[in-house]
Design a protein around this motif. Structure first.
Motif, short mmCIF file in Angstrom:
data_model
loop_
_atom_site.label_atom_id
_atom_site.label_comp_id
_atom_site.label_asym_id
_atom_site.label_seq_id
_atom_site.Cartn_x
_atom_site.Cartn_y
_atom_site.Cartn_z
N LEU A 31 19.82 -1.27 19.27
CA LEU A 31 19.00 -2.07 18.43
C LEU A 31 17.53 -2.41 19.03
O LEU A 31 16.78 -2.65 18.30
N GLU A 32 17.43 -2.28 20.28
CA GLU A 32 16.11 -2.51 21.11
C GLU A 32 15.25 -1.06 20.82
O GLU A 32 14.10 -1.11 21.05
N VAL B 257 13.41 3.50 17.12
CA VAL B 257 13.76 4.68 16.20
C VAL B 257 15.20 4.46 15.49
O VAL B 257 15.58 5.05 14.53
N VAL B 258 15.80 3.48 16.04
CA VAL B 258 17.34 3.23 15.46
C VAL B 258 16.98 2.29 14.51
O VAL B 258 16.57 0.84 14.64
N ASP B 259 17.69 2.38 13.39
CA ASP B 259 17.77 1.33 12.06
C ASP B 259 19.00 0.64 12.26
O ASP B 259 18.93 -0.59 12.36
N ALA B 260 20.21 1.29 12.14
CA ALA B 260 21.35 0.64 11.99
C ALA B 260 22.69 1.45 12.90
O ALA B 260 23.25 2.26 12.12
N PRO B 261 23.21 1.04 13.96
CA PRO B 261 24.12 1.63 14.53
C PRO B 261 25.59 1.51 13.56
O PRO B 261 25.56 0.52 12.96
N ILE B 262 26.55 2.62 13.82
CA ILE B 262 27.60 2.55 12.70
C ILE B 262 28.62 2.07 13.69
O ILE B 262 29.26 2.81 14.42
N ALA C 83 28.31 -9.77 16.21
CA ALA C 83 27.32 -10.85 16.81
C ALA C 83 26.41 -10.29 18.06
O ALA C 83 25.51 -10.81 18.44
N ALA C 84 26.29 -8.67 17.98
CA ALA C 84 25.59 -8.05 18.76
C ALA C 84 24.01 -8.24 18.43
O ALA C 84 23.17 -8.08 19.20
#
Length: 332
Positions: free
Chosen positions: A280-281, A284-289, A303-304
Protein backbone atom coordinates in the motif's frame (compact mmCIF):
# COMPACT_ATOMS: atom_id res chain seq x y z
CA UNK A 1 -3.07 -5.73 16.98
CA UNK A 2 -4.57 -3.25 14.53
CA UNK A 3 -8.36 -2.97 14.47
CA UNK A 4 -10.18 -3.62 11.15
CA UNK A 5 -13.08 -1.47 12.30
CA UNK A 6 -10.88 1.66 12.15
CA UNK A 7 -12.39 2.07 8.67
CA UNK A 8 -11.65 1.07 5.10
CA UNK A 9 -9.88 3.55 2.83
CA UNK A 10 -10.63 4.13 -0.85
CA UNK A 11 -8.77 5.18 -3.96
CA UNK A 12 -9.51 5.50 -7.66
CA UNK A 13 -8.53 2.70 -10.02
CA UNK A 14 -5.66 3.83 -12.21
CA UNK A 15 -6.55 6.93 -14.20
CA UNK A 16 -10.30 6.29 -13.92
CA UNK A 17 -12.72 7.97 -11.55
CA UNK A 18 -14.04 4.65 -10.22
CA UNK A 19 -13.61 4.38 -6.45
CA UNK A 20 -12.38 1.09 -5.07
CA UNK A 21 -11.44 -0.01 -1.57
CA UNK A 22 -7.67 -0.15 -0.98
CA UNK A 23 -8.02 -3.89 -0.49
CA UNK A 24 -9.72 -6.11 -3.06
CA UNK A 25 -11.40 -9.34 -1.98
CA UNK A 26 -10.03 -12.19 -4.09
CA UNK A 27 -12.66 -14.88 -4.60
CA UNK A 28 -10.62 -17.81 -5.90
CA UNK A 29 -10.97 -19.62 -2.55
CA UNK A 30 -14.76 -19.66 -2.86
CA UNK A 31 -15.08 -23.02 -4.57
CA UNK A 32 -14.08 -26.65 -4.47
CA UNK A 33 -11.57 -27.14 -7.27
CA UNK A 34 -8.44 -27.36 -5.07
CA UNK A 35 -7.84 -28.91 -1.63
CA UNK A 36 -6.91 -25.54 -0.12
CA UNK A 37 -10.20 -23.89 -1.13
CA UNK A 38 -13.05 -23.32 1.33
CA UNK A 39 -15.43 -25.82 -0.35
CA UNK A 40 -18.38 -24.54 1.68
CA UNK A 41 -20.82 -22.00 0.22
CA UNK A 42 -22.15 -20.88 3.60
CA UNK A 43 -18.67 -20.16 4.96
CA UNK A 44 -17.74 -18.41 1.72
CA UNK A 45 -20.83 -16.22 1.99
CA UNK A 46 -19.88 -15.30 5.56
CA UNK A 47 -16.46 -14.08 4.41
CA UNK A 48 -17.96 -12.04 1.56
CA UNK A 49 -20.67 -10.54 3.77
CA UNK A 50 -18.16 -9.51 6.42
CA UNK A 51 -15.83 -8.02 3.79
CA UNK A 52 -18.66 -5.91 2.43
CA UNK A 53 -19.62 -4.82 5.94
CA UNK A 54 -15.99 -3.79 6.54
CA UNK A 55 -16.22 -1.47 3.55
CA UNK A 56 -14.45 -3.62 0.96
CA UNK A 57 -16.42 -2.82 -2.19
CA UNK A 58 -14.03 -4.42 -4.71
CA UNK A 59 -14.45 -8.16 -5.45
CA UNK A 60 -12.33 -10.08 -7.96
CA UNK A 61 -13.18 -13.49 -9.39
CA UNK A 62 -12.80 -15.38 -12.70
CA UNK A 63 -14.88 -17.73 -14.82
CA UNK A 64 -12.32 -20.54 -14.38
CA UNK A 65 -12.35 -20.43 -10.59
CA UNK A 66 -13.93 -23.82 -9.88
CA UNK A 67 -15.52 -23.61 -13.36
CA UNK A 68 -17.96 -20.84 -12.45
CA UNK A 69 -18.63 -21.86 -8.86
CA UNK A 70 -16.85 -18.80 -7.45
CA UNK A 71 -18.87 -16.44 -9.65
CA UNK A 72 -22.11 -18.10 -8.56
CA UNK A 73 -21.21 -17.66 -4.88
CA UNK A 74 -20.31 -14.01 -5.43
CA UNK A 75 -23.57 -13.47 -7.34
CA UNK A 76 -25.56 -14.94 -4.49
CA UNK A 77 -23.68 -12.87 -1.88
CA UNK A 78 -24.22 -9.49 -3.57
CA UNK A 79 -27.93 -10.02 -4.12
CA UNK A 80 -29.87 -7.29 -2.34
CA UNK A 81 -26.79 -5.06 -1.93
CA UNK A 82 -26.56 -1.60 -3.47
CA UNK A 83 -25.01 -2.58 -6.80
CA UNK A 84 -23.94 1.00 -7.57
CA UNK A 85 -21.49 0.92 -4.64
CA UNK A 86 -19.89 -2.38 -5.63
CA UNK A 87 -17.06 -2.98 -8.09
CA UNK A 88 -17.30 -6.53 -9.41
CA UNK A 89 -14.36 -7.83 -11.44
CA UNK A 90 -14.04 -11.12 -13.29
CA UNK A 91 -11.78 -12.61 -15.96
CA UNK A 92 -11.82 -14.51 -19.24
CA UNK A 93 -9.28 -16.72 -21.04
CA UNK A 94 -9.08 -20.15 -19.38
CA UNK A 95 -10.59 -23.38 -20.66
CA UNK A 96 -14.25 -23.72 -19.69
CA UNK A 97 -15.01 -26.98 -21.48
CA UNK A 98 -13.56 -29.83 -23.50
CA UNK A 99 -14.64 -28.87 -27.03
CA UNK A 100 -13.59 -26.13 -29.46
CA UNK A 101 -13.95 -22.42 -28.60
CA UNK A 102 -13.82 -23.13 -24.88
CA UNK A 103 -10.79 -20.98 -24.10
CA UNK A 104 -8.63 -18.12 -25.31
CA UNK A 105 -9.41 -14.55 -26.27
CA UNK A 106 -11.28 -14.85 -29.55
CA UNK A 107 -14.26 -12.57 -30.12
CA UNK A 108 -16.55 -15.58 -29.85
CA UNK A 109 -15.14 -16.89 -26.58
CA UNK A 110 -14.99 -13.46 -24.92
CA UNK A 111 -18.60 -12.57 -25.72
CA UNK A 112 -19.91 -16.06 -24.90
CA UNK A 113 -18.11 -16.08 -21.57
CA UNK A 114 -19.14 -12.55 -20.66
CA UNK A 115 -22.78 -13.58 -21.06
CA UNK A 116 -22.17 -16.71 -18.96
CA UNK A 117 -20.39 -14.72 -16.23
CA UNK A 118 -23.22 -12.17 -16.10
CA UNK A 119 -25.68 -14.99 -15.51
CA UNK A 120 -23.58 -16.61 -12.78
CA UNK A 121 -22.90 -13.26 -11.09
CA UNK A 122 -26.61 -12.43 -11.26
CA UNK A 123 -25.88 -8.91 -12.48
CA UNK A 124 -26.60 -6.79 -15.54
CA UNK A 125 -23.03 -5.58 -15.96
CA UNK A 126 -19.42 -6.29 -14.98
CA UNK A 127 -17.46 -3.34 -13.63
CA UNK A 128 -14.02 -4.64 -14.59
CA UNK A 129 -13.67 -7.38 -17.22
CA UNK A 130 -10.11 -8.68 -17.43
CA UNK A 131 -8.14 -10.89 -19.78
CA UNK A 132 -6.61 -13.53 -17.52
CA UNK A 133 -3.55 -14.19 -19.70
CA UNK A 134 -2.10 -13.21 -23.10
CA UNK A 135 -3.36 -15.30 -26.03
CA UNK A 136 -0.67 -15.97 -28.66
CA UNK A 137 -3.21 -17.55 -31.02
CA UNK A 138 -5.57 -14.54 -31.27
CA UNK A 139 -4.61 -11.12 -32.66
CA UNK A 140 -4.78 -8.54 -29.90
CA UNK A 141 -6.86 -6.34 -32.24
CA UNK A 142 -9.62 -9.00 -32.24
CA UNK A 143 -9.54 -9.22 -28.46
CA UNK A 144 -9.69 -5.45 -28.04
CA UNK A 145 -12.53 -5.18 -30.56
CA UNK A 146 -14.59 -7.75 -28.63
CA UNK A 147 -13.94 -6.06 -25.29
CA UNK A 148 -14.83 -2.66 -26.76
CA UNK A 149 -18.09 -4.10 -28.08
CA UNK A 150 -19.00 -5.28 -24.56
CA UNK A 151 -18.37 -1.80 -23.19
CA UNK A 152 -20.43 -0.21 -25.98
CA UNK A 153 -23.29 -2.59 -25.21
CA UNK A 154 -23.23 -1.60 -21.52
CA UNK A 155 -22.32 -5.11 -20.36
CA UNK A 156 -18.86 -4.04 -19.13
CA UNK A 157 -17.75 -0.73 -17.60
CA UNK A 158 -13.94 -1.02 -17.78
CA UNK A 159 -11.41 -3.57 -19.07
CA UNK A 160 -8.28 -4.87 -17.39
CA UNK A 161 -5.49 -7.40 -17.87
CA UNK A 162 -3.41 -9.85 -15.86
CA UNK A 163 0.03 -11.49 -15.92
CA UNK A 164 1.93 -11.02 -19.16
CA UNK A 165 5.23 -9.71 -20.41
CA UNK A 166 5.81 -5.98 -20.43
CA UNK A 167 6.18 -5.81 -24.22
CA UNK A 168 2.84 -7.59 -24.67
CA UNK A 169 1.02 -5.14 -22.44
CA UNK A 170 2.73 -2.20 -24.14
CA UNK A 171 1.63 -3.58 -27.52
CA UNK A 172 -1.97 -3.93 -26.29
CA UNK A 173 -2.05 -0.33 -25.05
CA UNK A 174 -0.53 0.89 -28.33
CA UNK A 175 -3.07 -1.05 -30.41
CA UNK A 176 -5.89 0.39 -28.29
CA UNK A 177 -4.73 3.91 -29.01
CA UNK A 178 -4.05 3.18 -32.68
CA UNK A 179 -7.38 1.47 -33.34
CA UNK A 180 -9.59 3.60 -31.10
CA UNK A 181 -10.42 0.63 -28.86
CA UNK A 182 -11.14 0.61 -25.14
CA UNK A 183 -7.93 0.81 -23.12
CA UNK A 184 -6.92 -1.47 -20.28
CA UNK A 185 -7.27 0.54 -17.07
CA UNK A 186 -5.74 -2.04 -14.71
CA UNK A 187 -3.20 -4.83 -14.48
CA UNK A 188 -3.04 -7.80 -12.12
CA UNK A 189 0.58 -8.83 -11.59
CA UNK A 190 1.99 -11.22 -9.01
CA UNK A 191 3.60 -8.86 -6.51
CA UNK A 192 4.72 -9.23 -2.91
CA UNK A 193 7.81 -8.80 -0.76
CA UNK A 194 9.09 -12.17 -2.01
CA UNK A 195 7.78 -11.85 -5.59
CA UNK A 196 9.20 -8.57 -6.86
CA UNK A 197 10.09 -9.59 -10.44
CA UNK A 198 7.35 -7.36 -11.87
CA UNK A 199 9.33 -4.31 -10.76
CA UNK A 200 11.46 -5.15 -13.81
CA UNK A 201 8.57 -6.03 -16.15
CA UNK A 202 5.00 -4.72 -15.87
CA UNK A 203 5.15 -2.11 -13.12
CA UNK A 204 7.21 0.45 -15.09
CA UNK A 205 4.66 0.21 -17.94
CA UNK A 206 1.75 0.69 -15.52
CA UNK A 207 3.44 3.65 -13.84
CA UNK A 208 4.16 5.34 -17.16
CA UNK A 209 0.71 4.70 -18.64
CA UNK A 210 -1.41 5.49 -15.58
CA UNK A 211 -2.65 1.90 -15.31
CA UNK A 212 -3.99 0.76 -11.94
CA UNK A 213 -2.18 -2.16 -10.27
CA UNK A 214 -4.09 -4.86 -8.41
CA UNK A 215 -1.46 -7.32 -7.11
CA UNK A 216 -2.40 -10.97 -6.75
CA UNK A 217 -0.79 -13.23 -4.14
CA UNK A 218 0.30 -10.24 -2.01
CA UNK A 219 1.21 -12.61 0.83
CA UNK A 220 3.34 -14.89 -1.32
CA UNK A 221 0.91 -17.80 -1.22
CA UNK A 222 0.84 -17.60 2.59
CA UNK A 223 4.61 -17.48 3.02
CA UNK A 224 4.50 -13.90 4.32
CA UNK A 225 1.95 -14.72 7.01
CA UNK A 226 4.84 -16.24 8.94
CA UNK A 227 3.12 -19.60 9.43
CA UNK A 228 5.99 -21.57 7.87
CA UNK A 229 9.41 -22.17 9.43
CA UNK A 230 12.81 -22.87 7.94
CA UNK A 231 13.32 -26.27 9.56
CA UNK A 232 9.77 -27.65 9.50
CA UNK A 233 8.02 -29.48 6.68
CA UNK A 234 4.68 -27.73 5.95
CA UNK A 235 1.79 -29.94 7.04
CA UNK A 236 -1.00 -27.57 6.06
CA UNK A 237 -1.70 -24.45 4.03
CA UNK A 238 -0.98 -23.99 0.32
CA UNK A 239 2.67 -24.97 0.72
CA UNK A 240 1.60 -28.51 1.61
CA UNK A 241 0.14 -29.08 -1.86
CA UNK A 242 1.20 -26.15 -4.08
CA UNK A 243 4.63 -26.30 -5.73
CA UNK A 244 4.69 -22.57 -6.53
CA UNK A 245 4.34 -21.73 -2.83
CA UNK A 246 7.12 -24.18 -1.94
CA UNK A 247 9.41 -22.51 -4.49
CA UNK A 248 9.44 -19.48 -2.20
CA UNK A 249 11.30 -21.45 0.48
CA UNK A 250 14.69 -19.91 -0.35
CA UNK A 251 17.28 -18.45 1.98
CA UNK A 252 16.77 -15.04 0.42
CA UNK A 253 13.03 -15.17 1.20
CA UNK A 254 13.61 -16.46 4.72
CA UNK A 255 15.80 -13.38 5.24
CA UNK A 256 12.87 -11.19 4.15
CA UNK A 257 10.62 -13.02 6.59
CA UNK A 258 13.10 -12.49 9.44
CA UNK A 259 12.96 -8.72 8.95
CA UNK A 260 9.20 -8.83 8.45
CA UNK A 261 8.62 -10.64 11.74
CA UNK A 262 10.86 -8.20 13.62
CA UNK A 263 9.10 -5.10 12.25
CA UNK A 264 5.66 -6.63 12.79
CA UNK A 265 6.43 -7.39 16.44
CA UNK A 266 7.68 -3.86 17.02
CA UNK A 267 4.48 -2.42 15.53
CA UNK A 268 2.14 -4.80 17.36
CA UNK A 269 0.99 -5.98 13.93
CA UNK A 270 1.08 -9.32 12.15
CA UNK A 271 3.53 -10.21 9.36
CA UNK A 272 0.59 -10.31 6.94
CA UNK A 273 -0.47 -6.79 7.89
CA UNK A 274 3.04 -5.40 7.41
CA UNK A 275 3.34 -7.21 4.05
CA UNK A 276 0.12 -5.60 2.82
CA UNK A 277 1.14 -2.23 4.27
CA UNK A 278 4.38 -2.43 2.24
CA UNK A 279 2.34 -2.84 -0.96
CA UNK A 280 0.00 0.00 0.00
CA UNK A 281 3.04 2.28 0.36
CA UNK A 282 3.82 1.73 -3.34
CA UNK A 283 2.47 4.63 -5.40
CA UNK A 284 1.80 2.37 -8.39
CA UNK A 285 -0.37 -0.04 -6.34
CA UNK A 286 -4.10 0.61 -5.98
CA UNK A 287 -5.52 -2.44 -4.19
CA UNK A 288 -3.79 -5.70 -3.27
CA UNK A 289 -6.03 -8.75 -3.74
CA UNK A 290 -6.43 -10.56 -0.42
CA UNK A 291 -7.69 -14.14 -0.36
CA UNK A 292 -8.83 -14.94 3.20
CA UNK A 293 -10.18 -18.41 3.92
CA UNK A 294 -11.68 -17.46 7.28
CA UNK A 295 -13.23 -14.48 9.07
CA UNK A 296 -10.15 -14.19 11.30
CA UNK A 297 -7.86 -13.92 8.27
CA UNK A 298 -10.18 -11.34 6.73
CA UNK A 299 -10.24 -9.19 9.88
CA UNK A 300 -6.45 -9.38 10.11
CA UNK A 301 -5.94 -8.40 6.46
CA UNK A 302 -8.48 -5.56 6.57
CA UNK A 303 -6.62 -3.92 9.45
CA UNK A 304 -3.52 -3.53 7.26
CA UNK A 305 -4.84 -0.21 5.90
CA UNK A 306 -4.09 1.38 9.28
CA UNK A 307 -0.45 0.20 9.37
CA UNK A 308 2.17 2.69 8.19
CA UNK A 309 5.85 2.09 7.48
CA UNK A 310 8.84 4.42 7.63
CA UNK A 311 11.28 4.77 4.75
CA UNK A 312 13.88 2.94 6.85
CA UNK A 313 11.52 0.02 7.47
CA UNK A 314 10.69 -0.22 3.76
CA UNK A 315 14.38 -0.21 2.90
CA UNK A 316 15.07 -3.01 5.39
CA UNK A 317 12.20 -5.13 4.05
CA UNK A 318 13.45 -4.77 0.49
CA UNK A 319 17.18 -5.17 1.17
CA UNK A 320 17.44 -9.00 1.02
CA UNK A 321 16.13 -9.21 -2.58
CA UNK A 322 17.16 -7.80 -5.95
CA UNK A 323 14.22 -7.90 -8.40
CA UNK A 324 14.99 -9.89 -11.56
CA UNK A 325 12.60 -10.60 -14.43
CA UNK A 326 12.57 -13.79 -16.45
CA UNK A 327 9.82 -15.64 -18.30
CA UNK A 328 10.06 -18.47 -15.74
CA UNK A 329 9.88 -16.07 -12.79
CA UNK A 330 6.79 -14.43 -14.22
CA UNK A 331 4.78 -17.68 -14.17
CA UNK A 332 3.70 -17.35 -17.77
Amino acid sequence: MNDPDDGMEYTTLGSTGMEVSKLCLGCMNFGSDQPWMIDDEERSREVIDRALDLGINFLDTANVYSRGESEEIVGSAIEGRDRSELVIATKVYGEMGEGPNQGGLSRKHIIDQCEASLERLNTDYIDLYQIHRWDDSTPIEETLSALSYLVEEGLVRYIGASTMMGWQFTKALYESDLGGHERFVSMQPEYSLVDRHEEENLLPVCRDQGVGVIPWSPLGGGFLTGKYDRDAEPAEGRAATDDHTRERFTEENWAVLDVLREIAERKDASPAQVSLAWLLEKEVVDAPIIGPRSLDHLEENAAAVSVSLTDEEIERLEAPKTPVWSRATGDL
